[in-house]
Design a protein around this motif. Structure first.
Motif, mmCIF file in Angstrom:
data_model
loop_
_atom_site.group_PDB
_atom_site.id
_atom_site.type_symbol
_atom_site.label_atom_id
_atom_site.label_comp_id
_atom_site.label_asym_id
_atom_site.label_seq_id
_atom_site.Cartn_x
_atom_site.Cartn_y
_atom_site.Cartn_z
ATOM 1 N N LYS A 180 0.845 -1.182 0.000
ATOM 2 C CA LYS A 180 0.000 0.000 0.000
ATOM 3 C C LYS A 180 0.884 1.236 0.000
ATOM 4 O O LYS A 180 2.014 1.204 0.470
ATOM 5 C CB LYS A 180 -0.909 0.018 1.244
ATOM 6 C CG LYS A 180 -1.899 -1.145 1.281
ATOM 7 C CD LYS A 180 -2.751 -1.056 2.543
ATOM 8 C CE LYS A 180 -3.726 -2.221 2.625
ATOM 9 N NZ LYS A 180 -4.536 -2.165 3.869
ATOM 10 N N PRO A 181 0.369 2.363 -0.514
ATOM 11 C CA PRO A 181 1.165 3.590 -0.485
ATOM 12 C C PRO A 181 1.516 3.985 0.931
ATOM 13 O O PRO A 181 0.803 3.683 1.880
ATOM 14 C CB PRO A 181 0.232 4.631 -1.135
ATOM 15 C CG PRO A 181 -0.746 3.828 -1.932
ATOM 16 C CD PRO A 181 -0.911 2.523 -1.179
ATOM 17 N N GLY B 29 6.110 -4.965 -4.482
ATOM 18 C CA GLY B 29 6.799 -4.234 -3.433
ATOM 19 C C GLY B 29 7.988 -4.950 -2.825
ATOM 20 O O GLY B 29 8.548 -4.473 -1.840
ATOM 21 N N LYS B 30 8.399 -6.084 -3.376
ATOM 22 C CA LYS B 30 9.562 -6.812 -2.880
ATOM 23 C C LYS B 30 10.664 -6.808 -3.939
ATOM 24 O O LYS B 30 10.392 -6.779 -5.136
ATOM 25 C CB LYS B 30 9.186 -8.241 -2.498
ATOM 26 C CG LYS B 30 8.226 -8.321 -1.321
ATOM 27 C CD LYS B 30 7.953 -9.763 -0.928
ATOM 28 C CE LYS B 30 7.016 -9.835 0.273
ATOM 29 N NZ LYS B 30 6.751 -11.236 0.690
ATOM 30 N N MET B 31 11.895 -6.886 -3.462
ATOM 31 C CA MET B 31 13.067 -6.751 -4.325
ATOM 32 C C MET B 31 13.764 -8.102 -4.484
ATOM 33 O O MET B 31 14.064 -8.775 -3.494
ATOM 34 C CB MET B 31 14.016 -5.728 -3.696
ATOM 35 C CG MET B 31 15.375 -5.590 -4.343
ATOM 36 S SD MET B 31 16.357 -4.368 -3.410
ATOM 37 C CE MET B 31 17.946 -4.549 -4.208
ATOM 38 N N TRP C 130 12.453 4.158 1.927
ATOM 39 C CA TRP C 130 12.154 5.584 1.880
ATOM 40 C C TRP C 130 10.778 5.856 1.285
ATOM 41 O O TRP C 130 10.028 6.695 1.775
ATOM 42 C CB TRP C 130 13.245 6.272 1.062
ATOM 43 C CG TRP C 130 13.231 7.769 1.072
ATOM 44 C CD1 TRP C 130 13.006 8.590 0.011
ATOM 45 C CD2 TRP C 130 13.495 8.639 2.178
ATOM 46 N NE1 TRP C 130 13.099 9.907 0.378
ATOM 47 C CE2 TRP C 130 13.401 9.958 1.717
ATOM 48 C CE3 TRP C 130 13.794 8.424 3.526
ATOM 49 C CZ2 TRP C 130 13.598 11.069 2.537
ATOM 50 C CZ3 TRP C 130 13.985 9.521 4.345
ATOM 51 C CH2 TRP C 130 13.882 10.820 3.861
ATOM 52 N N TYR C 131 10.454 5.125 0.225
ATOM 53 C CA TYR C 131 9.143 5.242 -0.425
ATOM 54 C C TYR C 131 8.474 3.867 -0.486
ATOM 55 O O TYR C 131 8.334 3.275 -1.557
ATOM 56 C CB TYR C 131 9.289 5.806 -1.840
ATOM 57 C CG TYR C 131 9.678 7.249 -1.903
ATOM 58 C CD1 TYR C 131 9.042 8.205 -1.123
ATOM 59 C CD2 TYR C 131 10.686 7.685 -2.766
ATOM 60 C CE1 TYR C 131 9.397 9.540 -1.181
ATOM 61 C CE2 TYR C 131 11.046 9.019 -2.844
ATOM 62 C CZ TYR C 131 10.396 9.940 -2.041
ATOM 63 O OH TYR C 131 10.751 11.269 -2.103
ATOM 64 N N PRO C 132 8.069 3.323 0.652
ATOM 65 C CA PRO C 132 7.506 1.970 0.657
ATOM 66 C C PRO C 132 6.225 1.889 -0.164
ATOM 67 O O PRO C 132 5.344 2.751 -0.074
ATOM 68 C CB PRO C 132 7.224 1.715 2.145
ATOM 69 C CG PRO C 132 7.095 3.066 2.754
ATOM 70 C CD PRO C 132 8.049 3.940 1.996
ATOM 71 N N GLY C 133 6.143 0.841 -0.987
ATOM 72 C CA GLY C 133 4.938 0.598 -1.766
ATOM 73 C C GLY C 133 4.754 1.488 -2.962
ATOM 74 O O GLY C 133 3.743 1.372 -3.662
ATOM 75 N N LYS C 134 5.705 2.384 -3.251
ATOM 76 C CA LYS C 134 5.510 3.327 -4.351
ATOM 77 C C LYS C 134 6.132 2.863 -5.670
ATOM 78 O O LYS C 134 5.761 3.352 -6.729
ATOM 79 C CB LYS C 134 6.082 4.704 -3.972
ATOM 80 C CG LYS C 134 5.251 5.435 -2.919
ATOM 81 C CD LYS C 134 5.761 6.852 -2.709
ATOM 82 C CE LYS C 134 4.910 7.597 -1.677
ATOM 83 N NZ LYS C 134 3.547 7.862 -2.180
ATOM 84 N N LEU C 135 7.100 1.946 -5.607
ATOM 85 C CA LEU C 135 7.728 1.490 -6.853
ATOM 86 C C LEU C 135 6.844 0.475 -7.564
ATOM 87 O O LEU C 135 6.334 -0.461 -6.940
ATOM 88 C CB LEU C 135 9.093 0.872 -6.566
ATOM 89 C CG LEU C 135 10.268 1.832 -6.369
ATOM 90 C CD1 LEU C 135 11.531 1.042 -6.071
ATOM 91 C CD2 LEU C 135 10.474 2.711 -7.599
ATOM 92 N N PRO C 136 6.676 0.620 -8.868
ATOM 93 C CA PRO C 136 5.884 -0.362 -9.629
ATOM 94 C C PRO C 136 6.696 -1.626 -9.885
ATOM 95 O O PRO C 136 7.905 -1.674 -9.654
ATOM 96 C CB PRO C 136 5.603 0.380 -10.930
ATOM 97 C CG PRO C 136 6.786 1.279 -11.109
ATOM 98 C CD PRO C 136 7.184 1.710 -9.710
ATOM 99 N N ILE D 198 16.309 8.284 -8.482
ATOM 100 C CA ILE D 198 16.202 6.833 -8.688
ATOM 101 C C ILE D 198 14.739 6.440 -8.833
ATOM 102 O O ILE D 198 14.384 5.634 -9.715
ATOM 103 C CB ILE D 198 16.851 6.070 -7.520
ATOM 104 C CG1 ILE D 198 18.329 6.426 -7.392
ATOM 105 C CG2 ILE D 198 16.714 4.562 -7.722
ATOM 106 C CD1 ILE D 198 18.992 5.828 -6.169
ATOM 107 N N PHE D 199 13.892 7.003 -7.973
ATOM 108 C CA PHE D 199 12.464 6.675 -8.050
ATOM 109 C C PHE D 199 11.911 6.999 -9.436
ATOM 110 O O PHE D 199 11.228 6.176 -10.056
ATOM 111 C CB PHE D 199 11.683 7.450 -6.981
ATOM 112 C CG PHE D 199 10.197 7.335 -7.135
ATOM 113 C CD1 PHE D 199 9.518 6.231 -6.646
ATOM 114 C CD2 PHE D 199 9.471 8.313 -7.809
ATOM 115 C CE1 PHE D 199 8.147 6.097 -6.814
ATOM 116 C CE2 PHE D 199 8.097 8.198 -7.980
ATOM 117 C CZ PHE D 199 7.436 7.089 -7.474
#
Length: 523
Positions: free
Chosen positions: A110-111, A162-164, A190-196, A428-429
């Motif tokens: 979630k955002p 949301g996992k790397m 830093w920006y949890p849940g925001k990366l597609p 980076i985002f």
């Protein structure tokens, strides 16, 4: 101060009303009924409870106006206290027990609950992200294109839900790849849940390897490959280098600490009081142009207004890096930047020093230098005629001190403000987010990939590597959203920007030519 006044008012109201209650009790008729006593006791304890709530801050008192005791303000409506951002420290206990990433991470599906106030606009150099990705705007990025980039890649990065996940292909120089992965893991904190969801290949070597000339014919699409630098004849996608989270092998701390050290170093010596020469310290043995630079050092026959020093990293490591603190190197009026085998990590440290950077003609660019302008943020120096170009730059600066000082301050301000760590994460985002929009397929976790998180990288590490990871760990999500991505350059805007930079460089070269023509005529 406001909070202190409200506490005093709390105490005032409690004391006042406790005094009134005491007077009421003393005035009671001794023959009052038992019922009256019970009623008053209930009233007393009720008021005591309200007083305690005042002290605790749960019920804010009305602002006290004047000194009249005959009127009281209505209590303000209770408002919920602002939510405290939770911390997510390194959880090595969980990792050591299960060798799996902890579950107490910021919500990764979630955002973030961070402030959603209007974003600030990103610095101008972010616009180059559009240019770096322009080659895939029409075709998109297919799985086949990504696989083609594997030929030189050190690792494949996949983000799903949301996992790397990372699939390693080969070892990089030192711990470049490791700290690049670490940086991406910190971005996800830093920006949890925001990366597609996305999938990309990363090459952690120096020079670009995707020449544009190889992909000019229709149907020959370039592989999207991320790396630390590129050049004007290549299509590699630039990405912030590993040293932003620390370069352990050279004892250079994470970027936030380095910026602070350099800022303090800038304060120690005013620009006017600095040594009036051009300074460089580094390894001259990595490429011919650095070896050529050393010929510009002062000798009995010539003084090219430079002070050049060899950095022996092996000897320095044995001495505990006592002579390599970047905050102690802002002592000369001018700093020289010259590339190494490719672009050099030293670029950002040199530019941060409040001294005009004498920037040697570049072959490669990193992610931010394209936003800097000659004569505004740095002074251009010819690579083909280093010594004379450097001598003239220092002569010009010492004769135009206000202008030279302004160039140094503008370049330093660019680094300290437009390149602070928050903007590194935002860059980076945005480059990952814009890249993900181009994918023509849904990424899935590769069979040979493993899930990575801060614990899986930091907990097994030791020594200075572990220290730098702990220093650069993002323990809380950002309290604001990413900056707003600026629009792409229109063709005429881009042409004007490039032409303007070229014109400023050519103007300096013409001044140099006039200077040396006069010097030659004297002889």
């Amino acid at each position: 101060m406001k909070g202190h006044e409200e506490k005093l008012m709390n105490i005032y109201w409690v004391k006042k009303h406790n005094s009134l209650i005491s007077k009421w009790f003393r005035s009671l008729n001794k023959r009052a009924s038992l019922l009256t006593y019970i009623f008053l006791l209930l009233f007393f304890f009720s008021f005591l409870l309200i007083s305690l709530l005042f002290f605790a801050g749960w019920i804010p008192p009305a602002k006290y106006v004047g000194h009249s005791s005959s009127s009281q303000k209505a209590l303000k409506v209770f408002t919920k206290k602002p939510e405290i951002t939770p911390e997510y420290p390194l959880d090595c206990n969980a990792w050591n027990l299960t060798n799996t990433c902890p579950k107490n991470y910021p919500n990764s599906t979630k955002p973030s609950s961070a402030n959603t106030s209007p974003e600030s606009t990103c610095p101008e150099y972010f616009r180059w992200i559009h240019e770096d990705l322009r080659h895939w705007k029409k075709t998109g990025v297919t799985r086949e294109m990504v696989e083609k980039a594997r030929a030189t890649a050190h690792f494949r990065l996949t983000i799903v839900d949301g996992k790397m996940y990372v699939e390693k292909f080969k070892e990089s120089i030192q711990t470049r790849a490791l700290f690049t992965m670490w940086g991406i893991a910190q971005l996800m904190r830093w920006y949890p849940g925001k990366l597609p969801d996305l999938e990309l290949m990363f090459d952690a070597d120096d020079r670009p390897v995707v020449p544009a000339n190889d992909f000019r014919l229709p149907g020959s699409e370039p592989p999207p490959l991320f790396r630390y630098c590129s050049d004007w004849n290549s299509l590699d996608i630039v990405f912030p280098d590993w040293s932003f989270w620390g370069w352990a092998e050279t004892n250079i701390r994470p970027w936030r600490y380095v910026l602070k050290d350099i800022k303090e170093g800038n304060k120690r010596t005013k620009w006017e009081d600095r040594v009036p020469y051009a300074y460089w310290k580094g390894n001259p043995h990595v490429c011919p142009w650095r070896a050529d630079l050393m010929k510009c050092n002062a000798t009995d026959q010539n003084d090219w207004n430079t002070r050049l020093y060899v950095q022996d990293w092996i000897a320095e490591s044995q001495k505990g890096y006592k002579q390599s603190n970047l905050g102690d190197q802002c002592t000369h009026r001018y700093k020289i930047y010259i590339e190494g085998w490719a672009w050099s990590v030293s670029e950002k440290y040199i530019l941060a020093c409040n001294s005009p950077t004498l920037l040697m003609t570049q072959r490669w660019y990193d992610f931010f230098i394209r936003g800097m302008i000659p004569q505004q943020h740095y002074w251009p120096v010819r690579d083909s005629d280093k010594c004379r170009s450097l001598k003239y730059a220092v002569e010009w600066g010492n004769n135009h001190t206000e202008k030279a000082k302004a160039i140094g301050e503008a370049g330093s301000r660019f680094i300290h403000e437009d390149m602070k760590m928050e903007y590194v994460y935002d860059y980076i985002f945005h480059v990952l987010n814009e890249y993900a929009k181009l994918l023509k397929y849904k990424p899935t976790v590769p069979i040979n990939a493993i899930e990575l998180c801060s614990e899986s990288m930091a907990c097994p590490a030791d020594g200075i590597w572990r220290k730098f990871m702990e220093e650069s760990l993002e323990k809380t999500p950002s309290d604001s959203p990413p900056c707003k991505m600026p629009p792409p350059y229109q063709p005429h805007e881009l042409m004007a920007f490039v032409d303007g930079s070229g014109k400023a460089t050519r103007e300096v070269e013409s001044w140099e030519n006039e200077y040396w023509d006069k010097e030659n005529n004297k002889n």
